[in-house]
Design an enzyme around this catalytic site. Sequence first.
Site, PDB file in Angstrom:
ATOM      1  N   GLY A 176       7.798  55.135   0.196  1.00  0.00           N
ATOM      2  CA  GLY A 176       8.706  55.073  -0.938  1.00  0.00           C
ATOM      3  C   GLY A 176       8.236  56.025  -2.022  1.00  0.00           C
ATOM      4  O   GLY A 176       7.067  56.441  -2.033  1.00  0.00           O
ATOM      5  N   GLN A 209       7.105  58.961 -10.508  1.00  0.00           N
ATOM      6  CA  GLN A 209       6.011  59.603  -9.757  1.00  0.00           C
ATOM      7  C   GLN A 209       6.191  61.109  -9.641  1.00  0.00           C
ATOM      8  O   GLN A 209       5.249  61.816  -9.289  1.00  0.00           O
ATOM      9  CB  GLN A 209       5.904  58.999  -8.347  1.00  0.00           C
ATOM     10  N   CYS A 264      -0.792  53.810  -2.738  1.00  0.00           N
ATOM     11  CA  CYS A 264       0.163  54.417  -3.661  1.00  0.00           C
ATOM     12  C   CYS A 264      -0.127  55.908  -3.751  1.00  0.00           C
ATOM     13  O   CYS A 264      -1.283  56.297  -3.934  1.00  0.00           O
ATOM     14  CB  CYS A 264       0.049  53.781  -5.044  1.00  0.00           C
ATOM     15  N   LEU A 265       0.909  56.716  -3.646  1.00  0.00           N
ATOM     16  CA  LEU A 265       0.745  58.172  -3.718  1.00  0.00           C
ATOM     17  C   LEU A 265       0.177  58.603  -5.065  1.00  0.00           C
ATOM     18  O   LEU A 265      -0.425  59.666  -5.172  1.00  0.00           O
ATOM     19  CB  LEU A 265       2.091  58.862  -3.476  1.00  0.00           C
ATOM     20  N   HIS A 302       7.156  47.293  -4.801  1.00  0.00           N
ATOM     21  CA  HIS A 302       6.225  48.331  -5.272  1.00  0.00           C
ATOM     22  C   HIS A 302       6.969  49.397  -6.087  1.00  0.00           C
ATOM     23  O   HIS A 302       6.539  49.787  -7.178  1.00  0.00           O
ATOM     24  CB  HIS A 302       5.545  48.956  -4.045  1.00  0.00           C
ATOM     25  N   GLU A 303       8.104  49.846  -5.555  1.00  0.00           N
ATOM     26  CA  GLU A 303       8.842  50.931  -6.228  1.00  0.00           C
ATOM     27  C   GLU A 303       9.493  50.439  -7.519  1.00  0.00           C
ATOM     28  O   GLU A 303       9.533  51.168  -8.512  1.00  0.00           O
ATOM     29  CB  GLU A 303       9.893  51.533  -5.291  1.00  0.00           C
ATOM     30  N   HIS A 345       7.080  50.497 -10.238  1.00  0.00           N
ATOM     31  CA  HIS A 345       6.914  51.841 -10.822  1.00  0.00           C
ATOM     32  C   HIS A 345       7.927  52.081 -11.950  1.00  0.00           C
ATOM     33  O   HIS A 345       7.611  52.713 -12.955  1.00  0.00           O
ATOM     34  CB  HIS A 345       7.133  52.922  -9.756  1.00  0.00           C
TER      35      HIS A 345
HETATM   36 ZN    ZN Z   1       3.285  53.763  -5.774  1.00  0.00          ZN
END
Ligand code: ZN
Length: 187
Positions: free
Chosen positions: A46, A51, A89-90, A131-132, A135
Amino acid sequence: MAILSIRIIGDPVLRTPAEEVTEFGPELAKLIEDMAETMADVRGAGLAAPQVGISKRIFTYSVDGAEGHVINPVIAASDDFAPDEPEGCLSVPGLGFSVRRHRWVRITGVDKNGGPLDMEATGLLAKCFQHETDHLDGKLYVDRLEGEDRKTALRAIRTANYHNVTAETLTKRARTVGSAFGAGAAG
Ligand code: ZN
């Protein structure tokens, strides 16, 4: 289409609650295409707009063959929780910890044309949606850690010197982590 650069923890945009999307058109469609391409490039499950430095309530996802995007998401969750499973997480490269997530969610929102979306999810997809959406509220998964995990994560983030490495290196590292966790590495 373009690959966008991914913001890393420490960037204020990741801590800013994102704004509702109110304008729908070619610019929004292009952003979503670029986000999907960027997410595929780093093999993320995702990716949320903050991000990539855009403070708007948008995310893309690709989990076990389920792919798409959600704009202005609203989540309703079950009272019970999913089994623990490491999450990555990226924007926090190189780390993975289990976070308590609701077992089931219903997510509503709109698509890039403003059309209504209404989905139910369990398993990894439910975790990804949570999770998204976090963000978009300026929240990172490491904020949800408790006890020893929290201490370990904060220490690792402090000593990682993310600001000393290039974005390219971080992207490569994120990719490695993504592969290591398989689909478990959410955006
Ligand atoms: Zn993340």
